[in-house]
Design a protein around this motif. Structure first.
Motif, PDB file in Angstrom:
ATOM      1  N   TYR A 117       0.805  -1.201  -0.156  1.00  0.00           N
ATOM      2  CA  TYR A 117      -0.012   0.033  -0.153  1.00  0.00           C
ATOM      3  C   TYR A 117       0.770   1.029  -0.074  1.00  0.00           C
ATOM      4  CZ  TYR A 117       0.155  -2.382   4.509  1.00  0.00           C
ATOM      5  OH  TYR A 117       0.866  -3.094   5.556  1.00  0.00           O
ATOM      6  N   TYR A 118       2.205   1.194   0.212  1.00  0.00           N
ATOM      7  CA  TYR A 118       2.891   2.307   0.308  1.00  0.00           C
ATOM      8  C   TYR A 118       3.227   2.657  -1.119  1.00  0.00           C
ATOM      9  CZ  TYR A 118       3.579   1.394   5.090  1.00  0.00           C
ATOM     10  OH  TYR A 118       3.311   1.052   6.369  1.00  0.00           O
ATOM     11  N   LYS A 119       3.193   1.727  -2.033  1.00  0.00           N
ATOM     12  CA  LYS A 119       3.742   1.687  -3.530  1.00  0.00           C
ATOM     13  C   LYS A 119       2.480   2.302  -4.260  1.00  0.00           C
ATOM     14  CE  LYS A 119       7.384  -1.491  -2.694  1.00  0.00           C
ATOM     15  NZ  LYS A 119       7.805  -2.957  -2.391  1.00  0.00           N
ATOM     16  N   THR A 120       1.179   1.844  -3.843  1.00  0.00           N
ATOM     17  CA  THR A 120       0.070   2.502  -4.841  1.00  0.00           C
ATOM     18  C   THR A 120      -1.038   3.182  -4.183  1.00  0.00           C
ATOM     19  OG1 THR A 120      -1.435   1.365  -6.098  1.00  0.00           O
ATOM     20  CG2 THR A 120      -0.906  -0.032  -4.406  1.00  0.00           C
ATOM     21  N   ARG A 122      -2.287   5.851  -4.856  1.00  0.00           N
ATOM     22  CA  ARG A 122      -1.679   7.223  -4.681  1.00  0.00           C
ATOM     23  C   ARG A 122      -2.446   8.054  -5.823  1.00  0.00           C
ATOM     24  NH1 ARG A 122       3.290   7.702  -6.313  1.00  0.00           N
ATOM     25  NH2 ARG A 122       3.557   5.665  -6.397  1.00  0.00           N
ATOM     26  N   PRO A 124      -2.148   9.630  -9.783  1.00  0.00           N
ATOM     27  CA  PRO A 124      -0.979  10.411 -10.305  1.00  0.00           C
ATOM     28  C   PRO A 124      -0.349  11.469  -9.652  1.00  0.00           C
ATOM     29  CG  PRO A 124      -2.862  10.361 -11.804  1.00  0.00           C
ATOM     30  CD  PRO A 124      -3.431   9.849 -10.319  1.00  0.00           C
ATOM     31  N   ARG A 125      -1.288  12.355  -8.854  1.00  0.00           N
ATOM     32  CA  ARG A 125      -0.434  13.273  -8.103  1.00  0.00           C
ATOM     33  C   ARG A 125      -0.370  13.153  -6.666  1.00  0.00           C
ATOM     34  NH1 ARG A 125      -3.657  18.197  -9.069  1.00  0.00           N
ATOM     35  NH2 ARG A 125      -2.065  19.276  -7.761  1.00  0.00           N
ATOM     36  N   GLY A 126      -0.734  11.824  -6.496  1.00  0.00           N
ATOM     37  CA  GLY A 126      -0.668  11.406  -4.908  1.00  0.00           C
ATOM     38  C   GLY A 126      -1.862  12.047  -4.085  1.00  0.00           C
ATOM     39  N   ARG A 127      -2.858  12.412  -4.816  1.00  0.00           N
ATOM     40  CA  ARG A 127      -3.894  12.555  -3.985  1.00  0.00           C
ATOM     41  C   ARG A 127      -5.080  11.927  -3.875  1.00  0.00           C
ATOM     42  NH1 ARG A 127      -3.736  19.227  -4.315  1.00  0.00           N
ATOM     43  NH2 ARG A 127      -5.296  18.934  -2.795  1.00  0.00           N
ATOM     44  N   TRP A 129      -5.451   8.903  -2.350  1.00  0.00           N
ATOM     45  CA  TRP A 129      -5.746   7.932  -1.315  1.00  0.00           C
ATOM     46  C   TRP A 129      -7.024   7.903  -0.769  1.00  0.00           C
ATOM     47  CZ3 TRP A 129      -4.551   3.641   1.060  1.00  0.00           C
ATOM     48  CH2 TRP A 129      -4.753   3.432   2.311  1.00  0.00           C
TER      49      TRP A 129
ATOM     50  N   SER B 104       2.311  12.556  -0.702  1.00  0.00           N
ATOM     51  CA  SER B 104       2.436  11.331  -1.441  1.00  0.00           C
ATOM     52  C   SER B 104       2.897  11.538  -2.943  1.00  0.00           C
ATOM     53  CB  SER B 104       1.092  10.416  -1.236  1.00  0.00           C
ATOM     54  OG  SER B 104       0.871  10.064  -0.152  1.00  0.00           O
ATOM     55  N   GLY B 105       2.382  12.535  -3.288  1.00  0.00           N
ATOM     56  CA  GLY B 105       2.806  12.847  -4.860  1.00  0.00           C
ATOM     57  C   GLY B 105       4.395  13.262  -4.893  1.00  0.00           C
ATOM     58  N   GLY B 108       6.572  10.198  -4.107  1.00  0.00           N
ATOM     59  CA  GLY B 108       6.347   9.016  -4.705  1.00  0.00           C
ATOM     60  C   GLY B 108       6.153   7.929  -3.872  1.00  0.00           C
ATOM     61  N   PHE B 109       5.486   8.066  -2.824  1.00  0.00           N
ATOM     62  CA  PHE B 109       5.386   7.037  -1.651  1.00  0.00           C
ATOM     63  C   PHE B 109       4.258   7.241  -0.802  1.00  0.00           C
ATOM     64  CE2 PHE B 109       6.603   4.639   2.169  1.00  0.00           C
ATOM     65  CZ  PHE B 109       7.429   3.892   1.749  1.00  0.00           C
ATOM     66  N   ASN B 110       3.484   6.232  -0.782  1.00  0.00           N
ATOM     67  CA  ASN B 110       2.123   6.695  -0.142  1.00  0.00           C
ATOM     68  C   ASN B 110       2.152   6.899   1.220  1.00  0.00           C
ATOM     69  OD1 ASN B 110      -0.635   7.040   0.422  1.00  0.00           O
ATOM     70  ND2 ASN B 110      -1.482   4.998  -0.378  1.00  0.00           N
ATOM     71  N   MET B 112      -0.167   8.100   3.069  1.00  0.00           N
ATOM     72  CA  MET B 112      -1.730   7.733   3.629  1.00  0.00           C
ATOM     73  C   MET B 112      -2.210   8.952   4.330  1.00  0.00           C
ATOM     74  SD  MET B 112      -1.484   3.764   4.434  1.00  0.00           S
ATOM     75  CE  MET B 112      -0.540   2.661   3.638  1.00  0.00           C
ATOM     76  N   PHE B 113      -1.672  10.192   3.896  1.00  0.00           N
ATOM     77  CA  PHE B 113      -2.497  11.258   4.422  1.00  0.00           C
ATOM     78  C   PHE B 113      -3.934  11.306   4.253  1.00  0.00           C
ATOM     79  CE2 PHE B 113      -4.156  15.812   4.535  1.00  0.00           C
ATOM     80  CZ  PHE B 113      -3.925  16.020   5.966  1.00  0.00           C
ATOM     81  N   ALA B 186       5.387   5.412   7.235  1.00  0.00           N
ATOM     82  CA  ALA B 186       5.689   5.886   5.791  1.00  0.00           C
ATOM     83  C   ALA B 186       6.192   7.217   5.571  1.00  0.00           C
ATOM     84  CB  ALA B 186       4.200   5.606   5.102  1.00  0.00           C
TER      85      ALA B 186
END
Lengths: 948, 415
Positions: A117-120, A122, A124-127, A129, B104-105, B108-110, B112-113, B186
């Motif tokens: 779950y740390y690797k996905t 996310r 494209p812009r990490g938002r 989750w 996270s963006g 490049g690591f989630n 989890m905020f 994380a």
């Protein structure tokens, strides 16, 4: 897996329970796990992450897999005693444990390695989750909140003893016996399961107390042991024991270690000790065809137990090449096939149908064995939790391939299996020594002699190997957390290579069983992946509690008993008069106002204020902190603790005094009276009364031990009734007060009012003529009533803290709680007159000097008059800087004043006194209010009324 | 740095997850660096990352006596919020909330905020006065913060019991919708991996035993693996901040106390926001289902990372008082961190009297939320030698000048 009962249940013990809607025949008092096994319920739940089918694998505290839900909450099935009508459900599965929709996730298991779950998730812009999170949360979690509304019925008990023995196995009993040989030694023994304590020797000793069904959950600094008892009788569900002993013997035994291979989590794969315990204790056979896999000779004793109970053991797979003759003979005698130097490669079937085994040195030559139960015996892991909780160190013992306590810790001896002494005789000898040593340390025995040597390595040495799979499939190290050996290798490979990082990355050891089942194998896999010794890998920290502790058992009484409110002698009167009671600090409750008929807060407050300004008011100020400071150096002491000079007070007079923090901020204020040359009477704020006890004591004992002074807190002894207003004197006269003729402002004297001996001070917080009447608390109700009667014709009115608040704002008096913001010093607050900086020393002096040398930009107390005189500025509203984006202060106190016919406010404003006469903008929810900055005294600035 | 994604997971699944690159290297300690950051927690790693990312600096060491994120980063209760009282804190944490949403963006690591919002329950008039003041100042800063009725609060916190016997009634609540939680480990790992990829050396299991001075400036650090010559030393440690600073003859106004936290057994989702309750107890539910609960600190200064049972009892008593439904839920694990407290409960992000020694310490119980914004601001300070506007108020000099930044206002009841 097809469990059955080895003995039919006696008629009187037969009960029926329901599991997932299915009625099951059970024996009263056995664990639900035993019931499930006896009824052949193989799949009893689903795993945490992959939703894999799981069954019972262990006994008691060692069972990692099955939690069940009842109306009372979520419980480990192996620890839930069965009673008639018990209704339990499997958790983490829908619609049932056997058919669980979420188990489809297992198909994606390849995408779910450790830390996936740390690797996905996310985007494209990490938002993204937040989009994934709800679904992931819904899949996690075991069980739901209890359905019952009834809080847990639990009590607390506190106990002290000389020697506390934890664990009623062979070592614990031997320890308790040895420790209690001196009849003066009070010895307690606590036992979690309540079935091992059979020692008759203990039963007849009056100095020994045994607590059954009590699990020690934690050991804390200072020798505190916390234990949870589940009483079998009565309405009490749990009892929490807090036990302090002079010395402690930990005899908590050991856990069995499983093996690591593909499918080692399948229903039917169990620990050997568990299979044996269900057979011997519960008379339940876990299956009809059992295969045992072992790596040590001691395990054969358990297999013998199984055979003797009538359970069919089809084969023994032994990792060792050299097997003791007696064990070979045992196998031959009982017709059990023996596979030396073999390990289990994989298990098949749900429930278990067969296993594949292979020689350790030629893995290709596999053999398949049919079985419905696989009993694993990978050696023992000492239960070192209690030793470690409070900071005890561990060392790795090569002989038993386990971590054992490294020496003594805080008068606490580990003995028996939890000290790596597994065999009964060695455990008993170790226990006897520990009992003697603990008793000696507690002063009840002579020196215990030396500790018995650990017995020579038994012939049946352990082969230190646990992972026997071929590296394919899912080989679990922690079934409770769904962590595989590959997960751990991945963690090491990616750099999460210390045990602590590995634990956090994989979550190994963090499930409800807290790693009891799998931690040692996790350390083994990690050490091999890093090519280091297990000793170098170390363990993670053991944290309390050993077993889940219900919050309701930890909590003290709630409701009114949580923090009992303190009542004054007049509380009953206030309540009878419908006063609205406020929390007044330090757990006191005080009247906020006394509404009449249909009055609201505002109307009642206005009426009470008018009474004080025009006639007379009376309020109960009893919660105010009170002290007597006595001694030859009492004056010098107060000069040091207060920034105000008090040593030059004349007996019979008082002065307003300030106490500061070391950094110059106002800590407290109050009036200090001198009763005699060596005796002062001090009042503090309500909220700080307790803090003042500490402060005065600290100052006396630590800062100024040179002074001859005593501090006597007298807050509760004195009731404090404050009579104030222009007609106050008339009221006193009517109440037949006998006071000195010349009784001026800030005087204090003894006298009589309405037949009561009182101490009266001419001080108050309203700006009117005030008499602060201190009377013994027992006299207060009568005195209060008589004063009210005497005052009837003068309009005497009881007033609450709301009116007090208005009256003190009108007068510009400082309230420590309201106006200081925790940062203001005496100068900031306009109290420079009470800071006598020329004194040699006082707490906070250097800081006040420093602030005076650097005065710009300090928050200064000012008065604020809203441009709209009818608008009451909200307390807390920010005062804006010109650019409106930042603030330069705030409104600390605000009210409507009937006396002045307008709203009033005080505030702290940056460099406030420089701005007197100017305007400020104040931020409101919907806009801005304007106010004029003025000096903070609005009414009777010269103070003529209170002196009159 | 290879990118993590669902596609990378699928690709690696085909090779049995045996080909993932290391998240970070295990470099040997070199004899000299341009900058040494002491402490591989969230703050130290974020500082390193922003030094590299924003200032182009590379020759940087992050050194820790334990493992990455093993101190308070890995022990805290992950509440991220901006509902502070003093404007410098509000500004810093409002910027922090923005950075958390991007984290996270960026890494490049989630991490989890999860922006869940925070409810504060209010049982005393004094506290109500305090939150009205906060509301006024938070609105000026653009931080959403509203006052709710008890019923409105219950809509956010269904397990809240409003009707049962209580010592004090619930008068009101506040709602801070932009508050959130994150996965604490994380955050450390994400920054470590990103900093490592930018060439920064992270050395674990290497304790800094002293800061060596040469006259008025820093010469280097003594470590258990030897001396490292370095002209700039940035302290990003918590419990031992004052101990380490003392080795350079810098006395810090810091006291270290244990702060406990604990989790319940995992439950299906039953709490969607963070709840902060009177009596110093706050809780949220982790993605694993555990209730993560914290309370006030232990009363006695100590470096021990264990808490007193009595403190746990107090916190749990307050918890069960407000949420009787939790009385049958089990405490699964308790632990403690040692926190570094300034008496005004605000941090020190500042130059020190010793040239080349920089301080990012004293975060007390509030350091986790400040990892991105605090780390970035500290990186600016270390790189440029000048504090940015964001951290001017957190200078060590505030104590010398008598300008403490008390986060807890002197609010008490009317007396």
């Amino acid at each position: 897996m097809s469990g059955y009962r080895l003995e039919s249940v006696a008629q009187t013990d037969r009960v029926v329970v329901t599991f997932d809607g299915r009625p099951l025949a059970a024996r009263r008092g056995e664990s639900l796990a035993a019931t499930l096994l006896a009824n052949g319920v193989a799949i009893a739940g689903r795993s945490f992450k992959y939703h894999r089918p799981r069954g019972i694998a262990g006994y008691g505290w060692c069972e990692p897999n099955i939690l069940v839900q009842t109306a009372q909450g979520t419980f480990p099935a192996a620890l839930l005693p069965v009673a008639d009508g018990l209704q339990a459900r499997s958790v983490n599965c829908w619609p049932s444990a056997r058919f669980d929709v979420a188990s489809l996730l297992g198909a994606f298991g390849a995408l779910m390695p450790a830390g996936f779950y740390y690797k996905t998730f996310r985007g494209p812009r990490g938002r993204l989750w937040p989009l994934f999170e709800p679904a992931i949360r819904a899949l996690a979690g075991l069980g739901t909140l209890p359905k019952t509304e009834k809080p847990l019925a639990s009590l607390k008990r506190f106990a002290h003893c000389d020697v506390l023995v934890i664990g009623g196995g062979p070592a614990g009993i031997a320890a308790a016996e040895a420790a209690s040989n001196n009849p003066a030694a009070r010895v307690w023994l606590i036992e979690a399961l309540g079935i091992s304590v059979t020692a008759a020797a203990l039963r007849n000793r009056p100095n020994v107390r045994v607590l059954h069904d009590t699990i020690a959950t934690g050991r804390y600094d200072g020798g505190l042991v916390v234990a949870l008892e589940r009483p079998c009788t009565g309405n009490l569900e749990t009892r929490l024991w807090k036990i302090r002993a002079r010395s402690i013997v930990i005899a908590t035994g050991a856990f069995e270690r499983p093996f690591v291979f593909d499918g080692n989590d399948r229903p039917g794969v169990m620990l050997l000790t568990a299979v044996a315990a269900y057979a011997s204790r519960d008379k339940v056979a876990c299956g009809r065809r059992v295969v045992a896999v072992v790596n040590n000779g001691a395990a054969y004793a358990e297999i013998a137990v199984l055979s003797a109970a009538g359970v069919t053991v089809a084969a023994i797979v032994d990792l060792r090449a050299k097997i003791e003759l007696e064990h070979r003979n045992f196998a031959a005698r009982n017709g059990i096939a023996l596979y030396p130097r073999h390990g289990v490669v994989a298990a098949f079937g749900v429930p278990l149908r067969k296993i594949r085994i292979a020689p350790l040195d030629s893995p290709a030559n596999t053999v398949e064995l049919d079985c419905d139960t696989l009993a694993m015996a990978g050696g023992l892991t000492p239960a070192v939790h209690l030793h470690s909780h409070a900071g005890g160190k561990l060392r790795f013992d090569e002989m038993t391939a386990a971590f054992v306590p490294d020496g003594l810790h805080d008068n606490c001896w580990s003995a028996g299996a939890c000290n790596g002494r597994y065999e009964q005789e060695a455990a008993e000898a170790d226990g006897r020594y520990a009992g003697r040593a603990a008793s000696a340390a507690a002063g009840f025995a002579a020196s215990p002699g030396s500790r018995p040597e650990a017995p020579a390595p038994p012939a049946c040495e352990l082969l230190a190997r646990w992972e026997t799979g071929d590296g394919t499939g899912k080989a679990f190290v922690d079934v409770a957390a769904d962590v595989t050996a590959d997960d751990i290798r991945l963690a090491v490979h990616e750099g999460y290579d210390s045990v602590e990082l590995m634990k956090r990355y994989t979550t190994a050891g963090m499930a409800p069983d807290q790693g009891r089942f799998g931690n040692m194998n996790a350390i083994d896999v990690l050490a091999r992946a890093r090519d280091i010794a297990p000793a170098a890998a170390g363990t993670t920290t053991y944290r309390p509690p050993f077993a889940p502790l219900p919050f309701g058992a930890i909590a003290d009484f709630g409701g009114a008993l949580l923090k009992p409110s303190r009542t004054t002698a007049l509380t009953a009167w206030h309540e009878a008069e419908n006063a609205v009671m406020y929390e007044a600090g330090a757990n006191w409750r005080r009247p906020g106002y006394y509404p009449r008929a249909d009055e609201n807060l505002e109307a009642a407050t206005r009426r009470e204020c008018r009474a004080v300004r025009n006639a007379a008011g009376i309020y109960d100020s009893s919660p105010l902190g009170k002290f007597e400071i006595v001694g030859r150096d009492a004056g010098a002491f107060l000069d040091f603790v207060y920034c105000t000079r008090l040593s030059d007070l004349k007996p019979g007079l008082g002065r307003y005094g300030l106490q500061l923090h070391e950094d110059g901020r106002l800590f407290d204020d109050g009036i200090v009276f001198r009763l005699a040359p060596d005796r002062f009477f001090v009042t503090t704020t309500t909220g700080n009364a307790e803090a003042c006890v500490q402060r005065f004591t600290y100052a006396r004992q630590i800062l100024r031990p040179d002074l001859d002074v005593h501090v006597l807190p007298t807050t509760e002894q004195w009731a404090d009734l404050v009579l104030c207003g222009p007609r106050a004197r008339d009221v006193l006269k009517a109440a037949e007060a006998e006071l000195p003729a010349d009784f001026g402002f800030m005087s204090i004297a003894d006298g009589r009012i309405a037949g009561h001996d009182v101490r009266v001070a001419r001080a108050g917080f309203t700006g009117e003529v005030s008499f602060e009447i201190f009377a013994p608390a027992s006299a207060a109700p009568d005195l209060w009533r008589r004063l009210l009667e005497a005052g009837k014709t003068y309009g005497l009115t009881p007033v609450g803290s709301e009116a007090n608040h208005v009256l003190r704002i009108e007068k510009g008096y400082v309230s420590v709680g309201h106006d200081c913001d925790g940062i203001a010093d005496p100068d900031d607050l306009g109290l420079r007159f009470a800071a006598h900086i020329d004194k040699t020393d006082f707490i906070g002096k250097q800081a006040v000097l420093r602030n005076r040398a650097d005065p710009d930009g300090r928050p200064e107390r000012v008065g604020l008059l809203a441009r709209d005189r009818n608008f009451v500025l909200p307390e807390g509203a920010a005062i804006l800087k010109t650019d409106a984006a930042a603030t330069r202060g705030y409104v600390t106190a605000s009210c409507w004043s009937d006396t002045l016919g307008r709203s009033l406010a005080m505030g702290l404003l940056e460099d406030g006194r420089k701005h007197i006469g100017g305007d400020v903008a104040i931020s409101l929810p919907g806009g801005i209010a304007h106010a004029t900055v003025v000096a903070p005294v609005f009414f009777d600035p010269k103070g003529e009324r209170q002196r009159g | 740095m290879s990118a993590y994604s669902i596609f990378a997971l699928a690709r690696n699944a085909l090779s049995g997850h045996r080909n993932w690159p290391r998240a970070w290297r295990s470099p040997a300690l070199c004899g000299s660096y341009d900058i040494a950051i002491v402490g591989a927690g969230g703050h130290g790693l974020a500082t390193a990352y922003y030094l590299a990312r924003r200032h182009g600096l590379r020759n940087i060491l992050v050194v820790d006596k334990g493992w990455i994120g093993g101190g308070n980063t890995g022990r805290n209760t992950v509440t991220i919020r901006a509902n502070y009282l003093r404007e410098p804190s509000i500004r810093l944490h409002a910027e922090g909330l923005r950075m958390w949403r991007e984290m996270s963006g960026e890494l490049g690591f989630n991490a989890m905020f999860s922006e869940r919002g925070q409810i504060d329950l209010i049982q005393t008039w004094a506290k109500l006065r305090d939150v009205k003041r906060r509301q006024s100042i938070l609105h000026l800063a653009g931080v959403p913060f509203d006052i709710l009725t008890p019923r409105e609060a219950q809509a956010h916190v269904p397990i809240l019991d409003l009707d049962g016997p209580k010592r004090l009634p619930i008068l009101a609540a506040t709602w801070h919708p932009t508050a959130g939680v994150a996965r604490h480990d994380a955050v450390a790992w994400g920054y470590a991996r990103a900093a490592d990829a930018l060439g920064i050396d992270i050395v674990q299991n290497c304790e800094v035993t002293a800061i060596r001075r040469q006259g008025g400036r820093v010469a280097g650090i003594e470590t258990t693996q030897g001396f490292v010559a370095v002209p700039k030393v940035a302290l990003a440690v918590s419990a031992h901040a004052s101990v380490l600073a003392q080795t350079a003859d810098v006395r810090l106004p810091i006291e270290t106390v244990p702060l406990q936290a604990f989790v319940s057994a995992p439950l299906k989702p039953m709490l969607s926001c963070i709840v902060n309750c009177p009596g110093a107890v706050y809780l949220s539910q982790s993605d694993k289902g555990e209730l993560v609960i914290g309370g006030g600190s232990d009363p006695v200064p100590s470096y021990v990372q264990r808490g007193e049972f009595a403190v746990l009892e107090r916190v749990v008593s307050n918890l069960v008082e407000l949420f009787p439904v939790l009385s049958r839920v089990g405490l699964l694990r308790q632990w403690a961190g040692a926190i570094d407290l300034c008496h005004d409960t605000s941090p020190i992000v500042s130059k020190s009297p010793v040239e080349g020694l920089y301080l990012n310490v004293g975060w007390g119980s509030g350091g986790f939320k400040a990892i991105p914004a605090g780390g970035a601001a500290f990186a600016d300070l270390v790189a440029t030698d000048a504090p940015s506007a964001a951290i001017e108020a957190f200078a060590l000099a505030r104590f010398e000048r008598g300008r403490p930044l008390y986060e807890t206002a002197g609010a008490s009841n009317r007396d």
